[in-house]
Design an enzyme around this catalytic site. Sequence first.
Site, PDB file in Angstrom:
ATOM      1  N   PRO A   2      41.628  44.658  33.010  1.00  0.00           N
ATOM      2  CA  PRO A   2      41.006  43.839  32.665  1.00  0.00           C
ATOM      3  C   PRO A   2      39.466  44.010  32.361  1.00  0.00           C
ATOM      4  O   PRO A   2      38.674  44.088  33.454  1.00  0.00           O
ATOM      5  CB  PRO A   2      41.103  42.757  34.136  1.00  0.00           C
ATOM      6  N   GLU A   3      38.991  44.086  31.292  1.00  0.00           N
ATOM      7  CA  GLU A   3      37.516  44.075  30.736  1.00  0.00           C
ATOM      8  C   GLU A   3      37.408  42.815  30.252  1.00  0.00           C
ATOM      9  O   GLU A   3      38.227  41.955  30.251  1.00  0.00           O
ATOM     10  CB  GLU A   3      37.182  45.220  30.008  1.00  0.00           C
TER      11      GLU A   3
END
Length: 270
Positions: A2-3
């Site tokens: 998760p960026e």
Amino acid sequence: MPELPEVETTVRGLRPVLEGHRLARVEPRRADLRRAIPQDLRQRMTGAVVTGLRRRAKYGLIDTDRGDTLIFHLGMSGRWRIDPDGIGAHDHLLVETEAGRLLALNDPRRFGSLDLVETAGVDEWPAFRALGPEPLGPDFGVAHLARMFEGRVAPIKLLLLDQRIVAGLGNIYVCEALNMARIDPRKPAGRIGRAKLALLASAVREVLAAAIEAGGSTLRDYARPDGELGYFFKQFRVYGREGEACSCGGTILRQVDGGRSTFACPKCQR
DNA sequence: ATTAGGCCCTGCGCGC
DNA sequence: TGCGCGCAGGGCCTAA
């Protein structure tokens, strides 16, 4: 993974399931993740109608008609499972709509977080107040980077990871953008010329947009209970490619900066 | 004021 | 087959 692009993909994937729907069940399965889960989360969310979903930096926001916003962070290993085939050990929050759709927030490492704040004051939420501009928004560009980097001797890679400077970049996309802009990750940020910074700003926007595009194209996979999130990794230029060839012909190196892996090409990134 | 380092936690792939 | 080790997309806290 998760960026920013993965959180954006997640929000887009949750939207058709949640937006406009009443929540029949909101059930935390444990008391904490990285920090405590609000004790009144179940009571405040159950029966509410979701009015919208948004993203800020690497946070996802779920607004309700009660004036509350549920803020989730996926940490390193978090993801939402849609209509899972059974509940697993790491499903820490269950959300069920009146329409019968089930969501499970799954996060084995528990580096993520859940918070419930008043929608009206969400911009003043402490974790948000300190954030820099959205890299895909109007306030991010070469002028912003030049201002933030002026006089700074820290390696540019570390500053790009600082959410107070730009909000939403993580280790992967920083490596990718620096390679695209042909900048040495260890170069002191304040000593990078404006032309290079312009290239960098463009590279940041380009790589994020491409990753969101790729994530968007795999929403079908994402929505599977056992699905993985996004397949942009197939397009990585340097990340995870130690020893392979850079597009310039050089050999990609892995080094450790600030305790985290950096992938870069010593030939073209200077 | 910056910056370097450690820590939180679990799972996976690798070499032996 | 089993085990130990290193590594992983993040962020926060402490100490120099």
